[in-house]
Write an enzyme that holds these catalytic residues in place. Sequence first.
Site, PDB file in Angstrom:
ATOM      1  N   CYS A  41     -19.007   2.001 -21.310  1.00 15.20           N
ATOM      2  CA  CYS A  41     -18.451   3.340 -21.451  1.00 15.20           C
ATOM      3  C   CYS A  41     -19.272   4.181 -22.429  1.00 15.20           C
ATOM      4  O   CYS A  41     -19.697   5.286 -22.107  1.00 15.20           O
ATOM      5  CB  CYS A  41     -17.005   3.227 -21.923  1.00 15.20           C
ATOM      6  SG  CYS A  41     -16.208   4.807 -22.141  1.00 15.20           S
ATOM      7  N   ILE A 184     -19.218   8.348  -9.615  1.00 13.69           N
ATOM      8  CA  ILE A 184     -20.552   8.387 -10.225  1.00 13.69           C
ATOM      9  C   ILE A 184     -21.476   9.302  -9.428  1.00 13.69           C
ATOM     10  O   ILE A 184     -22.176  10.146 -10.000  1.00 13.69           O
ATOM     11  CB  ILE A 184     -21.151   6.955 -10.311  1.00 13.69           C
ATOM     12  CG1 ILE A 184     -20.371   6.145 -11.341  1.00 13.69           C
ATOM     13  CG2 ILE A 184     -22.646   6.999 -10.646  1.00 13.69           C
ATOM     14  CD1 ILE A 184     -20.866   4.732 -11.570  1.00 13.69           C
ATOM     15  N   VAL A 238     -25.297   2.890   5.449  1.00 12.84           N
ATOM     16  CA  VAL A 238     -26.678   2.761   4.976  1.00 12.84           C
ATOM     17  C   VAL A 238     -27.232   1.402   5.389  1.00 12.84           C
ATOM     18  O   VAL A 238     -26.549   0.383   5.260  1.00 12.84           O
ATOM     19  CB  VAL A 238     -26.730   2.948   3.444  1.00 12.84           C
ATOM     20  CG1 VAL A 238     -28.105   2.621   2.907  1.00 12.84           C
ATOM     21  CG2 VAL A 238     -26.345   4.376   3.085  1.00 12.84           C
ATOM     22  N   HIS A 445       0.609  31.933 -22.277  1.00  9.66           N
ATOM     23  CA  HIS A 445      -0.108  32.841 -21.387  1.00  9.66           C
ATOM     24  C   HIS A 445      -1.217  33.539 -22.167  1.00  9.66           C
ATOM     25  O   HIS A 445      -0.968  33.988 -23.284  1.00  9.66           O
ATOM     26  CB  HIS A 445       0.849  33.900 -20.836  1.00  9.66           C
ATOM     27  CG  HIS A 445       0.152  34.921 -19.988  1.00  9.66           C
ATOM     28  ND1 HIS A 445      -0.311  34.623 -18.721  1.00  9.66           N
ATOM     29  CD2 HIS A 445      -0.202  36.211 -20.242  1.00  9.66           C
ATOM     30  CE1 HIS A 445      -0.897  35.704 -18.225  1.00  9.66           C
ATOM     31  NE2 HIS A 445      -0.857  36.678 -19.116  1.00  9.66           N
TER      32      HIS A 445
HETATM   33  P1  FAD Z   1     -17.393  -2.564 -20.700  1.00  7.09           P
HETATM   34  O1  FAD Z   1     -17.341  -1.219 -21.248  1.00  7.09           O
HETATM   35  O2  FAD Z   1     -18.259  -2.805 -19.503  1.00  7.09           O
HETATM   36  O3  FAD Z   1     -17.872  -3.503 -21.889  1.00  7.09           O
HETATM   37  C1  FAD Z   1     -18.148  -4.849 -21.702  1.00  7.09           C
HETATM   38  C2  FAD Z   1     -19.050  -5.312 -22.826  1.00  7.09           C
HETATM   39  O4  FAD Z   1     -19.104  -6.727 -22.808  1.00  7.09           O
HETATM   40  C3  FAD Z   1     -20.497  -4.848 -22.690  1.00  7.09           C
HETATM   41  O5  FAD Z   1     -20.928  -4.235 -23.879  1.00  7.09           O
HETATM   42  C4  FAD Z   1     -21.275  -6.133 -22.410  1.00  7.09           C
HETATM   43  O6  FAD Z   1     -22.577  -6.118 -22.972  1.00  7.09           O
HETATM   44  C5  FAD Z   1     -20.411  -7.157 -23.112  1.00  7.09           C
HETATM   45  N1  FAD Z   1     -20.557  -8.528 -22.613  1.00  7.09           N
HETATM   46  C6  FAD Z   1     -20.545  -8.928 -21.321  1.00  7.09           C
HETATM   47  N2  FAD Z   1     -20.657 -10.271 -21.260  1.00  7.09           N
HETATM   48  C7  FAD Z   1     -20.749 -10.706 -22.543  1.00  7.09           C
HETATM   49  C8  FAD Z   1     -20.875 -11.986 -23.132  1.00  7.09           C
HETATM   50  N3  FAD Z   1     -20.891 -13.102 -22.404  1.00  7.09           N
HETATM   51  N4  FAD Z   1     -20.972 -12.063 -24.488  1.00  7.09           N
HETATM   52  C9  FAD Z   1     -20.929 -10.940 -25.254  1.00  7.09           C
HETATM   53  N5  FAD Z   1     -20.796  -9.706 -24.734  1.00  7.09           N
HETATM   54  C10 FAD Z   1     -20.700  -9.605 -23.406  1.00  7.09           C
HETATM   55  N6  FAD Z   1     -14.305   5.488 -17.210  1.00  7.09           N
HETATM   56  C11 FAD Z   1     -13.471   6.453 -17.628  1.00  7.09           C
HETATM   57  O7  FAD Z   1     -12.298   6.179 -17.898  1.00  7.09           O
HETATM   58  N7  FAD Z   1     -13.899   7.749 -17.782  1.00  7.09           N
HETATM   59  C12 FAD Z   1     -15.171   8.107 -17.496  1.00  7.09           C
HETATM   60  O8  FAD Z   1     -15.533   9.273 -17.653  1.00  7.09           O
HETATM   61  C13 FAD Z   1     -16.078   7.116 -17.046  1.00  7.09           C
HETATM   62  N8  FAD Z   1     -17.346   7.438 -16.758  1.00  7.09           N
HETATM   63  C14 FAD Z   1     -18.209   6.455 -16.355  1.00  7.09           C
HETATM   64  C15 FAD Z   1     -19.510   6.814 -16.034  1.00  7.09           C
HETATM   65  C16 FAD Z   1     -20.412   5.857 -15.609  1.00  7.09           C
HETATM   66  C17 FAD Z   1     -21.826   6.259 -15.275  1.00  7.09           C
HETATM   67  C18 FAD Z   1     -19.995   4.501 -15.518  1.00  7.09           C
HETATM   68  C19 FAD Z   1     -20.960   3.437 -15.098  1.00  7.09           C
HETATM   69  C20 FAD Z   1     -18.698   4.132 -15.817  1.00  7.09           C
HETATM   70  C21 FAD Z   1     -17.788   5.112 -16.232  1.00  7.09           C
HETATM   71  N9  FAD Z   1     -16.458   4.803 -16.519  1.00  7.09           N
HETATM   72  C22 FAD Z   1     -15.598   5.787 -16.919  1.00  7.09           C
HETATM   73  C23 FAD Z   1     -15.936   3.436 -16.410  1.00  7.09           C
HETATM   74  C24 FAD Z   1     -15.875   2.774 -17.796  1.00  7.09           C
HETATM   75  O9  FAD Z   1     -17.168   2.765 -18.349  1.00  7.09           O
HETATM   76  C25 FAD Z   1     -15.339   1.369 -17.689  1.00  7.09           C
HETATM   77  O10 FAD Z   1     -14.107   1.365 -17.013  1.00  7.09           O
HETATM   78  C26 FAD Z   1     -15.142   0.767 -19.069  1.00  7.09           C
HETATM   79  O11 FAD Z   1     -16.351   0.743 -19.782  1.00  7.09           O
HETATM   80  C27 FAD Z   1     -14.574  -0.652 -18.977  1.00  7.09           C
HETATM   81  O12 FAD Z   1     -14.404  -1.142 -20.274  1.00  7.09           O
HETATM   82  P2  FAD Z   1     -14.453  -2.696 -20.584  1.00  7.09           P
HETATM   83  O13 FAD Z   1     -14.124  -2.826 -22.027  1.00  7.09           O
HETATM   84  O14 FAD Z   1     -13.652  -3.446 -19.602  1.00  7.09           O
HETATM   85  O15 FAD Z   1     -15.976  -3.156 -20.323  1.00  7.09           O
HETATM   86  P1  NAI Z   2     -16.500   4.559  -6.476  1.00  4.22           P
HETATM   87  O1  NAI Z   2     -15.682   3.421  -6.061  1.00  4.22           O
HETATM   88  O2  NAI Z   2     -15.899   5.676  -7.211  1.00  4.22           O
HETATM   89  O3  NAI Z   2     -17.192   5.225  -5.204  1.00  4.22           O
HETATM   90  C1  NAI Z   2     -18.004   4.486  -4.348  1.00  4.22           C
HETATM   91  C2  NAI Z   2     -18.126   5.241  -3.047  1.00  4.22           C
HETATM   92  O4  NAI Z   2     -19.153   4.619  -2.302  1.00  4.22           O
HETATM   93  C3  NAI Z   2     -16.860   5.231  -2.207  1.00  4.22           C
HETATM   94  O5  NAI Z   2     -16.593   6.532  -1.755  1.00  4.22           O
HETATM   95  C4  NAI Z   2     -17.206   4.280  -1.070  1.00  4.22           C
HETATM   96  O6  NAI Z   2     -16.549   4.608   0.129  1.00  4.22           O
HETATM   97  C5  NAI Z   2     -18.702   4.483  -0.963  1.00  4.22           C
HETATM   98  N1  NAI Z   2     -19.437   3.342  -0.401  1.00  4.22           N
HETATM   99  C6  NAI Z   2     -19.211   2.032  -0.629  1.00  4.22           C
HETATM  100  N2  NAI Z   2     -20.136   1.296   0.046  1.00  4.22           N
HETATM  101  C7  NAI Z   2     -20.957   2.163   0.675  1.00  4.22           C
HETATM  102  C8  NAI Z   2     -22.091   2.036   1.499  1.00  4.22           C
HETATM  103  N3  NAI Z   2     -22.576   0.825   1.815  1.00  4.22           N
HETATM  104  N4  NAI Z   2     -22.688   3.156   1.967  1.00  4.22           N
HETATM  105  C9  NAI Z   2     -22.200   4.384   1.653  1.00  4.22           C
HETATM  106  N5  NAI Z   2     -21.122   4.574   0.875  1.00  4.22           N
HETATM  107  C10 NAI Z   2     -20.523   3.483   0.388  1.00  4.22           C
HETATM  108  O7  NAI Z   2     -17.734   3.901  -7.284  1.00  4.22           O
HETATM  109  P2  NAI Z   2     -18.822   4.542  -8.247  1.00  4.22           P
HETATM  110  O8  NAI Z   2     -18.973   5.987  -8.003  1.00  4.22           O
HETATM  111  O9  NAI Z   2     -20.005   3.657  -8.128  1.00  4.22           O
HETATM  112  O10 NAI Z   2     -18.183   4.332  -9.658  1.00  4.22           O
HETATM  113  C11 NAI Z   2     -17.801   3.020 -10.084  1.00  4.22           C
HETATM  114  C12 NAI Z   2     -16.581   3.074 -10.927  1.00  4.22           C
HETATM  115  O11 NAI Z   2     -16.902   3.545 -12.232  1.00  4.22           O
HETATM  116  C13 NAI Z   2     -15.523   4.046 -10.427  1.00  4.22           C
HETATM  117  O12 NAI Z   2     -14.738   3.469  -9.427  1.00  4.22           O
HETATM  118  C14 NAI Z   2     -14.747   4.298 -11.657  1.00  4.22           C
HETATM  119  O13 NAI Z   2     -13.838   3.256 -11.830  1.00  4.22           O
HETATM  120  C15 NAI Z   2     -15.803   4.241 -12.744  1.00  4.22           C
HETATM  121  N6  NAI Z   2     -16.203   5.597 -13.109  1.00  4.22           N
HETATM  122  C16 NAI Z   2     -15.254   6.451 -13.583  1.00  4.22           C
HETATM  123  C17 NAI Z   2     -15.576   7.734 -13.912  1.00  4.22           C
HETATM  124  C18 NAI Z   2     -14.515   8.647 -14.383  1.00  4.22           C
HETATM  125  O14 NAI Z   2     -13.435   8.181 -14.711  1.00  4.22           O
HETATM  126  N7  NAI Z   2     -14.761   9.950 -14.469  1.00  4.22           N
HETATM  127  C19 NAI Z   2     -16.943   8.229 -13.817  1.00  4.22           C
HETATM  128  C20 NAI Z   2     -17.856   7.271 -13.275  1.00  4.22           C
HETATM  129  C21 NAI Z   2     -17.480   5.999 -12.970  1.00  4.22           C
END
Ligand code: FAD
Ligand code: NAI
Length: 467
Positions: A41, A184, A238, A445
Amino acid sequence: MKYDVTVIGSGPGGYVAAIRCAQLGMKTAIIEKYSVLGGTCLNVGCIPSKALLDSSEHFHNASHTFKEHGIELDNLKVNLGQMINRKSGVIKSNNDGIAYLMKKNKIDVYNGLGSFVSKNKIKVMPEAGEAQEIETEKVIIATGSKPTVLPFLPVDKERIITSTEALTLKEAPKHMIIIGGGVIGLELGSVYARLGSKITVVEFLDSIIPTMDRALGKELQRVLKKTLGFEFFFQHKVTGATNDGQNVKVTAENTKGETVTFEGDYCLVSIGRKPYTEGLNLEAAGVQMGERGMIAVNDHLETNVPGIFAIGDVVRGAMLAHKAEEEGVLVAEYMAGQKPHINYNLIPGVVYTWPEVAGVGFTEEQLKEQGRAYKTGSFPFKASGRAKASMDTDGFVKVLADKTTDEILGVHMIGPRIADLIAEAVVAMEFRASAEDIARMSHAHPTYTEAMKEACLAATENRAIHI
Ligand code: FAD
Ligand code: NAI
């Protein structure tokens, strides 16, 4: 060392769990394999993507709407290096913030890969140096997730990339082909579209953000097309991608079985994420896996091994930071003998595009499927004085309420700053408010929040005032 609790992983699930455990008087350790805290995150997810969304939004506004506001600028240009540096600064300041919180709560931080030696013994293997072992009464696994990749479409991290690489590009793509029209793809696609890239989204299903209320995807698709020139190809499967060093070619099969080729200079693969458990050596503790690579847990987030819990992206449910945080708190309080509870139906989902998109509770599609009698009320931002003043008139708020009791069952919105407005819906629904309850409350408002009141008025007895 011997601990009451050891948390593996320092993302929003792990570090919040550690703080709550420490608050409740448990001697707590946290293990993180990277040198910085905060997990996906903070380091490659929520925070960096929002930092780039904010920067790119400023540029887009400066080049598209400032003139209308009466602000004229010459020689406007993007310094992508500086934009990325600012983002890195934001991450660093939050990394330091979490390190401070660990210290403040007297939580011992271990940097290295955590793996089970047995149920109560964890080995920490740092990148350099000697491994050490710590003993622990209980364990919380919070190891998060990694991007899903297609077996036939290798990510080379140069031009065929995941979100992690898309957050540190050295140039704005000329044409980015995005596989997957989910959160994403649309957020990072928006970043680069605002910086001038052409964006093509290739989606397997028939809609973007398909798990949210369908009305939201429809409106977002219309607006992204209109304002940022997004192109969408739905129901395309794809089949492969190649990178010749300068350009990428992505092939897909349409519903007629024909092969369609997309050519660009970058391909972002954003088709979901999968739970991450590599290196944990779960077998040594006897922890059982569930379906699709997740760790199996019960309602208290306890695994089949008593005293070993798992939270966040590595277990079932939405992969969201705030869901992981709530689970971290729940586990800590459960361990302390309390009776915490999470209402999973009321965890909001937000997409940080512009307009923003958010939803909580049941979607209209789910209510239909349940056969539940419901009524709807909507209010469009084009009828909001505040939205007119800021020129943010796309979108609407839609409220779904029980036909008989008027209890709010779902709220779905797309519009300006509704990532914050959805909190009102969550509070209302946690208190089981009726649409009329909200309709009778004063909303300042002019604010965007009036759209929520008006949608509730519309849901009550079709009593909206401003439409
Ligand atoms: P993570 O944040 O994935 O943390 C896991 C940690 O565990 C990592 O630092 C990893 O290095 C560590 N780890 C793994 N294995 C080991 C091990 N064996 N020993 C020690 N450390 C280890 N969610 C939202 O709610 N809002 C958003 O706007 C949002 N935007 C996102 C944008 C992107 C591009 C992406 C990829 C995700 C986004 N998410 C968002 C999703 C969010 O990042 C995840 O849901 C969240 O980080 C999950 O938290 P977590 O604590 O489960 O794991
Ligand atoms: P996603 O699950 O949001 O979207 C994946 C999309 O790819 C879906 O619409 C699915 O139908 C499509 N898809 C799956 N397989 C495919 C294929 N073979 N060809 C074409 N389309 C295909 O996953 P995304 O965007 O990768 O994000 C991962 C997760 O990270 C999210 O589900 C969310 O939990 C978290 N995230 C949250 C954010 C937020 O809260 N604002 C921002 C970014 C990520």
